[in-house]
Write an enzyme that holds these catalytic residues in place. Structure first.
Site, PDB file in Angstrom:
ATOM      1  CE  LYS A  58      -3.863  -2.595   1.654  1.00  0.00           C
ATOM      2  NZ  LYS A  58      -4.901  -2.425   3.027  1.00  0.00           N
TER       3      LYS A  58
ATOM      4  CG  PHE B 131     -13.650   0.890   6.672  1.00  0.00           C
ATOM      5  CD1 PHE B 131     -13.090   0.310   5.403  1.00  0.00           C
ATOM      6  CD2 PHE B 131     -14.430  -0.137   7.344  1.00  0.00           C
ATOM      7  CE1 PHE B 131     -13.440  -0.828   5.003  1.00  0.00           C
ATOM      8  CE2 PHE B 131     -14.956  -1.416   6.898  1.00  0.00           C
ATOM      9  CZ  PHE B 131     -14.229  -1.686   5.701  1.00  0.00           C
TER      10      PHE B 131
ATOM     11  NE  ARG C 113      -3.023  -6.887   6.394  1.00  0.00           N
ATOM     12  CZ  ARG C 113      -4.077  -7.666   5.903  1.00  0.00           C
ATOM     13  NH1 ARG C 113      -4.426  -8.433   6.612  1.00  0.00           N
ATOM     14  NH2 ARG C 113      -4.376  -7.557   4.716  1.00  0.00           N
TER      15      ARG C 113
ATOM     16  CG  ASN D 229      -4.315  -3.253   6.310  1.00  0.00           C
ATOM     17  OD1 ASN D 229      -3.948  -2.715   5.173  1.00  0.00           O
ATOM     18  ND2 ASN D 229      -5.180  -4.256   6.526  1.00  0.00           N
TER      19      ASN D 229
ATOM     20  CG  HIS E 132      -5.453  -6.167  -0.677  1.00  0.00           C
ATOM     21  ND1 HIS E 132      -6.486  -6.394  -0.154  1.00  0.00           N
ATOM     22  CD2 HIS E 132      -5.394  -7.029  -1.978  1.00  0.00           C
ATOM     23  CE1 HIS E 132      -7.273  -6.944  -0.960  1.00  0.00           C
ATOM     24  NE2 HIS E 132      -6.573  -7.492  -1.972  1.00  0.00           N
TER      25      HIS E 132
END
Length: 185
Positions: free
Chosen positions: A20, A66, A114, A124, A127
């Site tokens: 990410k 979220f 994570r 986190n 993915h």
């Protein structure tokens, strides 16, 4: 008495992994961990998704509280998408990732990715696809030109071999026998 054993079935599963935006600079370090964990990186690309693309990717999360923060986070910078392959890739990748909430991961799975790279429930770090159907859909989303096909097994594999491979081998080996190459020594 003859024991008949089935030949071993080899199936290489694929999953999608995403580094990410907030940890995209740790790409090399994470790829090293991935490779040392027995995965093959089949394809990799760095891209920057728009909020609209993020909304389409996380369509299952639409309507959840979220969701706006998730799409804003995932479109905040470049990310690295990878197709990972190995036996039971989806479950091994999920195990390596740890719980989706990084705070929980730090307590219960301190060696997970994570726990190491994530900062909270939303951020986190990485993915992973949840199951085979999700992996197939997500790989097609991130890598539109890739062909995601299961490797044939059982009768389907035998049919493929009999239809395509065996005739070609037979023709080639027959020609080789007819020509009888000179002794190289």
């Amino acid at each position: 008495m003859e024991l008949s054993m089935l030949p071993p079935q080899i199936y290489v599963e694929k999953t999608l992994a995403i580094i990410k935006p907030d940890i995209a600079d740790k790409e090399e370090e994470i790829q090293d961990i991935i490779l040392r964990s027995g995965f093959t990186i089949v394809q990799r690309r760095k891209l920057h998704l728009s909020p609209e693309h993020c909304s389409n990717f996380y369509v299952e999360q639409y309507g959840k509280m979220f969701f706006p923060n998730l799409t804003a986070y995932m479109s905040s910078g470049p990310l690295v998408a990878m197709i990972l392959a190995r036996h039971k890739a989806i479950s091994y990748w999920k195990e390596l990732l740890g719980p989706s909430n990084s705070l929980v991961a730090k307590e219960t799975h301190p060696d997970s990715l994570r726990a190491i790279y994530g900062t909270d429930e939303l951020r986190n770090a990485l993915h992973g696809s949840n199951d085979f159907a999700a992996a197939e859909r997500e790989i097609r989303f991130m890598f539109p030109a890739v062909i995601v096909e299961p490797i044939p097994v059982g009768q389907a594999a035998k049919d493929y071999l009999n239809l395509y491979v065996t005739p070609t081998l037979l023709k080639g080996l027959t020609e080789l026998c007819k020509q009888k190459p000179a002794d190289p020594f």
